[in-house]
Design an enzyme around this catalytic site. Structure first.
Site, PDB file in Angstrom:
ATOM      1  N   ARG A  62     -78.076 -71.491 -33.434  1.00 27.50           N
ATOM      2  CA  ARG A  62     -79.216 -71.804 -34.266  1.00 27.50           C
ATOM      3  C   ARG A  62     -78.836 -72.318 -35.508  1.00 27.50           C
ATOM      4  NH1 ARG A  62     -80.962 -68.200 -30.412  1.00 27.50           N
ATOM      5  NH2 ARG A  62     -78.909 -67.632 -31.030  1.00 27.50           N
ATOM      6  N   THR A  63     -78.059 -71.555 -36.282  1.00 27.79           N
ATOM      7  CA  THR A  63     -77.520 -71.927 -37.612  1.00 27.79           C
ATOM      8  C   THR A  63     -77.081 -73.163 -37.650  1.00 27.79           C
ATOM      9  OG1 THR A  63     -77.644 -69.543 -37.940  1.00 27.79           O
ATOM     10  CG2 THR A  63     -76.858 -70.859 -39.771  1.00 27.79           C
ATOM     11  N   LYS A  90     -53.471 -71.567 -37.422  1.00 29.33           N
ATOM     12  CA  LYS A  90     -52.085 -71.457 -37.616  1.00 29.33           C
ATOM     13  C   LYS A  90     -51.812 -70.625 -38.806  1.00 29.33           C
ATOM     14  CE  LYS A  90     -52.170 -76.491 -36.390  1.00 29.33           C
ATOM     15  NZ  LYS A  90     -51.670 -77.724 -36.904  1.00 29.33           N
ATOM     16  N   ARG A 112     -69.840 -70.272 -42.355  1.00 29.32           N
ATOM     17  CA  ARG A 112     -70.285 -68.976 -41.503  1.00 29.32           C
ATOM     18  C   ARG A 112     -68.877 -68.246 -41.395  1.00 29.32           C
ATOM     19  NH1 ARG A 112     -73.755 -67.109 -36.666  1.00 29.32           N
ATOM     20  NH2 ARG A 112     -75.263 -67.515 -38.109  1.00 29.32           N
ATOM     21  N   HIS A 140     -77.609 -63.534 -44.889  1.00 25.08           N
ATOM     22  CA  HIS A 140     -77.687 -64.807 -44.202  1.00 25.08           C
ATOM     23  C   HIS A 140     -78.928 -65.402 -44.893  1.00 25.08           C
ATOM     24  CE1 HIS A 140     -78.087 -67.482 -40.893  1.00 25.08           C
ATOM     25  NE2 HIS A 140     -78.000 -66.756 -39.977  1.00 25.08           N
TER      26      HIS A 140
HETATM   27  N1   CP Z   1     -79.959 -66.303 -36.185  1.00 21.76           N
HETATM   28  C1   CP Z   1     -78.788 -66.821 -36.114  1.00 21.76           C
HETATM   29  O1   CP Z   1     -78.024 -66.899 -37.065  1.00 21.76           O
HETATM   30  O2   CP Z   1     -78.353 -67.421 -35.112  1.00 21.76           O
HETATM   31  P1   CP Z   1     -76.926 -67.893 -34.654  1.00 21.76           P
HETATM   32  O3   CP Z   1     -75.782 -66.834 -34.594  1.00 21.76           O
HETATM   33  O4   CP Z   1     -76.974 -68.653 -33.240  1.00 21.76           O
HETATM   34  O5   CP Z   1     -76.706 -68.878 -35.612  1.00 21.76           O
END
Ligand code: CP
Length: 323
Positions: A62-63, A90, A112, A140
């Site tokens: 999603r993100t 590496k 992320r 998040h």
């Molecule tokens: N909600 C969320 O962060 O989903 P993903 O891990 O798929 O990005």
């Protein structure tokens, strides 16, 4: 070249440091951007000529995809890098990776990372705007914002709303961003889950604690149901998945006892039959896919604001007038 830093400052690393006005500015800015995704030609030249790197060290559906869509819909040039296919595999450090990207003249980094604090670490070391797309169990922020937008869409307000976060709060960056964001805008927040999956002193974050999911259902206007994060659990935090579902699962039978219709959110990915049953996830009170749709608009709003756009300029930007 120095870039304007208005509504959100240089970076978005978390919701803990944002004011109510800043959060509301993001939600308000997302409103006009929602419509762009409904068009046949889903693009406006708001970020034309800007270069954005999506640096994902952990899996994401999603993100990552909604950041990519948000960037494309604002006409930015976007590059995606996963840890396995980069020189991180590496042994290159995070900051060396970012400095090398910086040397190619990028404007923004969406990151992320498995490590709490990674986004802030990077933000302090490179001049590009940094957006936290999830750092360990810390925050998040765009998920918190899209959850708030989805709640506001449904209820027309956030002030005074009762939202209970159910499940694995201990490992959840989504829970922390929801708690910081929702309490900042005046919502009442509660948490509910097994003792083993509840951070020590969680009530110090300004939330109520329910030990039984039935109490949470009786109290809340909305439940934000969290995934059991098996990948972050070294020990047996729950006796078994079946036992977890029996005691804490959000099931249709449990919801039948609710005094009012509850809105059901889940950040995804879901463990169907564990923290949530399919007939709830796919049922009439679920806004889980609406959250995903809103995620694109929220990420467009964040990109636009960090690039120096003003909230009051979003309507004109949507019409194609640029930031
Ligand atoms: N909600 C969320 O962060 O989903 P993903 O891990 O798929 O990005």
């Amino acid at each position: 070249m120095s870039r304007p830093r208005a509504t959100l400052g240089k970076d978005l690393t978390g919701l803990e440091s944002l004011s109510r006005e800043q959060i509301e500015a993001v939600l308000d800015t997302a409103e006009p951007f929602k419509e762009i995704s409904e068009r046949r030609l889903r693009q406006v030249p708001v970020l034309r000529g800007q270069t954005i790197v999506n640096l994902f060290f952990e899996p994401s559906t999603r993100t990552r995809i909604s950041f990519e869509f948000a960037e494309k819909r604002l006409a930015a040039d976007a590059v995606n890098i996963g840890a396995r296919r980069s020189s991180v595999s590496k042994g290159e450090t995070l900051v060396d990776t970012a400095r090398n990207l910086e040397a190619m003249r990028i404007d923004m980094v969406v990151i992320r990372h498995w490590s709490a604090g990674a986004a802030a670490f990077l933000a302090a070391r490179i001049p590009s705007n940094v957006i936290n797309a999830g750092d360990g169990a810390h925050e998040h922020p765009t998920q918190g914002l899209l959850d708030m937008l989805t709640l506001r869409d449904h209820f027309g307000r956030l002030e005074g709303l009762k939202v209970c976060i159910v499940g694995d709060v201990l490992h959840s960056r989504v829970a922390r961003s929801n708690i910081f964001g929702l309490t900042r805008v005046g919502a009442e927040v509660a948490v509910c889950g097994p003792r083993t999956l509840m951070p020590a002193g969680v009530e110090d974050l300004g939330v109520r604690l329910f030990r039984r999911v039935e109490e949470a259902i009786e109290w809340a206007d909305a439940l934000n149901v969290l995934r059991l994060q098996m990948e972050r659990m070294q020990d047996g935090f729950v006796p078994s998945l079946r036992e977890y579902n029996r005691v804490f699962g959000v099931t249709r039978r449990r919801l039948e006892w609710a005094p009012r219709d509850l809105l059901i959110l889940h950040p995804g990915p879901m463990n169907r039959g564990v923290e949530i049953d399919s007939d709830v996830a796919d049922g009439p009170h679920s806004v889980i896919l609406r959250q995903v749709t809103n995620g694109v608009a929220i990420r467009m709003a964040v990109l636009y604001l960090l690039s120096g756009g003003a909230p009051e300029g979003a309507e004109a930007a949507k019409a194609g007038a640029g930031a």
